[in-house]
Design an enzyme around this catalytic site. Sequence first.
Site, PDB file in Angstrom:
ATOM      1  N   ASP A 253     -49.242  -7.542  -1.960  1.00  0.00           N
ATOM      2  CA  ASP A 253     -49.447  -7.671  -0.576  1.00  0.00           C
ATOM      3  C   ASP A 253     -50.217  -6.264  -0.371  1.00  0.00           C
ATOM      4  O   ASP A 253     -50.519  -5.634  -1.299  1.00  0.00           O
ATOM      5  CB  ASP A 253     -47.899  -7.160  -0.142  1.00  0.00           C
ATOM      6  CG  ASP A 253     -47.905  -6.881   1.338  1.00  0.00           C
ATOM      7  OD1 ASP A 253     -48.409  -7.613   2.081  1.00  0.00           O
ATOM      8  OD2 ASP A 253     -47.261  -5.862   1.411  1.00  0.00           O
ATOM      9  N   ASP A 255     -50.455  -3.862   2.986  1.00  0.00           N
ATOM     10  CA  ASP A 255     -49.861  -2.966   3.846  1.00  0.00           C
ATOM     11  C   ASP A 255     -48.624  -2.449   3.395  1.00  0.00           C
ATOM     12  O   ASP A 255     -47.464  -3.322   3.436  1.00  0.00           O
ATOM     13  CB  ASP A 255     -49.968  -3.105   5.406  1.00  0.00           C
ATOM     14  CG  ASP A 255     -51.417  -3.480   5.951  1.00  0.00           C
ATOM     15  OD1 ASP A 255     -52.224  -2.944   5.400  1.00  0.00           O
ATOM     16  OD2 ASP A 255     -51.351  -4.090   6.747  1.00  0.00           O
ATOM     17  N   ASN A 296     -50.477 -10.850   5.601  1.00  0.00           N
ATOM     18  CA  ASN A 296     -50.439 -11.449   6.964  1.00  0.00           C
ATOM     19  C   ASN A 296     -51.341 -10.328   7.850  1.00  0.00           C
ATOM     20  O   ASN A 296     -50.886  -9.125   7.675  1.00  0.00           O
ATOM     21  CB  ASN A 296     -48.931 -11.497   7.368  1.00  0.00           C
ATOM     22  CG  ASN A 296     -48.123 -12.412   6.756  1.00  0.00           C
ATOM     23  OD1 ASN A 296     -48.626 -13.377   6.082  1.00  0.00           O
ATOM     24  ND2 ASN A 296     -46.825 -12.443   6.852  1.00  0.00           N
ATOM     25  N   CYS A 334     -53.528 -14.314   6.448  1.00  0.00           N
ATOM     26  CA  CYS A 334     -53.296 -14.974   7.485  1.00  0.00           C
ATOM     27  C   CYS A 334     -53.713 -14.618   8.726  1.00  0.00           C
ATOM     28  O   CYS A 334     -53.191 -13.445   8.927  1.00  0.00           O
ATOM     29  CB  CYS A 334     -51.860 -15.441   7.217  1.00  0.00           C
ATOM     30  SG  CYS A 334     -51.316 -16.094   8.623  1.00  0.00           S
ATOM     31  N   CYS A 353     -48.117 -21.484  11.362  1.00  0.00           N
ATOM     32  CA  CYS A 353     -48.970 -22.105  10.393  1.00  0.00           C
ATOM     33  C   CYS A 353     -48.104 -22.212   8.835  1.00  0.00           C
ATOM     34  O   CYS A 353     -47.066 -21.510   8.789  1.00  0.00           O
ATOM     35  CB  CYS A 353     -50.026 -21.127  10.230  1.00  0.00           C
ATOM     36  SG  CYS A 353     -49.663 -19.548   9.595  1.00  0.00           S
ATOM     37  N   ARG A 356     -48.695 -17.956   6.941  1.00  0.00           N
ATOM     38  CA  ARG A 356     -48.000 -16.657   7.201  1.00  0.00           C
ATOM     39  C   ARG A 356     -46.890 -16.583   6.247  1.00  0.00           C
ATOM     40  O   ARG A 356     -45.991 -17.543   6.207  1.00  0.00           O
ATOM     41  CB  ARG A 356     -47.527 -16.516   8.735  1.00  0.00           C
ATOM     42  CG  ARG A 356     -46.986 -15.311   9.234  1.00  0.00           C
ATOM     43  CD  ARG A 356     -46.743 -15.421  10.773  1.00  0.00           C
ATOM     44  NE  ARG A 356     -45.847 -14.230  10.882  1.00  0.00           N
ATOM     45  CZ  ARG A 356     -46.316 -13.106  11.135  1.00  0.00           C
ATOM     46  NH1 ARG A 356     -47.248 -12.767  10.949  1.00  0.00           N
ATOM     47  NH2 ARG A 356     -45.146 -12.064  11.469  1.00  0.00           N
TER      48      ARG A 356
END
Length: 434
Positions: A253, A255, A296, A334, A353, A356
Amino acid sequence: MTQAVILAGGKGTRLVSRLNGKPKPLVDVAGVPLLKRQIEVLVRGGVDDIVLLVNHAADQIEAFIAREDFPCRIELIDDGSPRGTAGATLACLDRLRERFVVVYGDTLFDINLAHMLDAHAAAGGAATLLLHPNDHPADSDLVRLSSDGWIEGFHSYPRPPGAHLRNLVNAAFYVVERAALAPWVGRMEIGDFAKDLFPEMLDEGAKLRGYVSYEYIKDIGTPARLDKAERHLTSGVVERARRDHKQKAVFVDRDGTLNELHGHIARAADLTLFPFAGAALKRLNDGEYRVVLVTNQPVLARGECDENGLADIHAKLEAELGEDSAFFDGLYYCPHHPHRGYPGEVPELKRDCACRKPGTGMVEQAAADLNIDLSQSWMIGDSSADIAMAERAGLRSILVRTGEGGRDGKWPMAPDHVTDSIAEAVTIIVGPSV
Ligand SMILES: [Zn+2]
């Protein structure tokens, strides 16, 4: 029927201590001449016709080819005076087929050529260039790629400070359409593909495709590089990185995991990488894990940042990771967000979607693109969506206490491990650093 051109005219001045009087293409690489290794990979990829452009010590190369009896047609052409990689190829263009592969005589590679040829044919460009990230992007010539895979520019080193470019380097391995080169015969007597011909073709509107690969391809033109390549051959690194083999990956990931969480990051200046993130990813790179960013980015749907802005943020991220010699093998985001009603939002991105997180769309796309075995792979993230996604995708998961630290409470989750940061998470995966 596939043809390859091997640029085998090099003298190998920097490698002279290892050549024992042989020309560079015949240098011994872990017991096998480099040219033999190259031809074997090409033949396995469907090449049945090879044109060897020779110059220095051409008689030795000719004798070698005669001895080896390779299962393909091989023609030697003396390329005369040195005129650069493009100049030499253009000078014999009338002997080449409609589509051919260009190989440099000082590279060790082990790639699934058939896959690259298929990608070239499907895209329909004038040429396809094999690109890869490297561990020193700051002083490398970088290639700018559009989000849909077309080359937008060549940016050679040195560059102006603050220019954010992704870590993508020309690996010097091409598939080329003869018709696209034909207009340059007579126009470019001397020149290199990378520095001269491809940039000029791009200026004139040619469509050049980037083929990003983690497969092994390295220039072995110095004793130190040759030693390293021999270690990689002996230990199996070269073979295991060929895309025929299922790859193990670590999905990461962004952030809160790699960089500080402050609101929604909409500008490169707002991205602050954790000081330990680069070294951690480098250990994954060294451990033969494909490192894949999955993030995301609802800032796109909200209209707070556009595709160019996000590309700039990711280029900065890759440049800073590159200072620690770390890199991503894949980068997925995403752009969607399910809830409407924000000022400035982009209506077509405001939808449900599959990508995400905790949806598994990004991981599934990466698994297909990079031939990943999800059962041997991991997810590292700071939010419940990361961990819930890992469970749905069949990945082992590690929750880190940085960023959200799993306190967002949006999705039920049961991480396999919880650690202070990505540095400790990587230790769980590859073991303690030595
Ligand atoms: Zn999405």
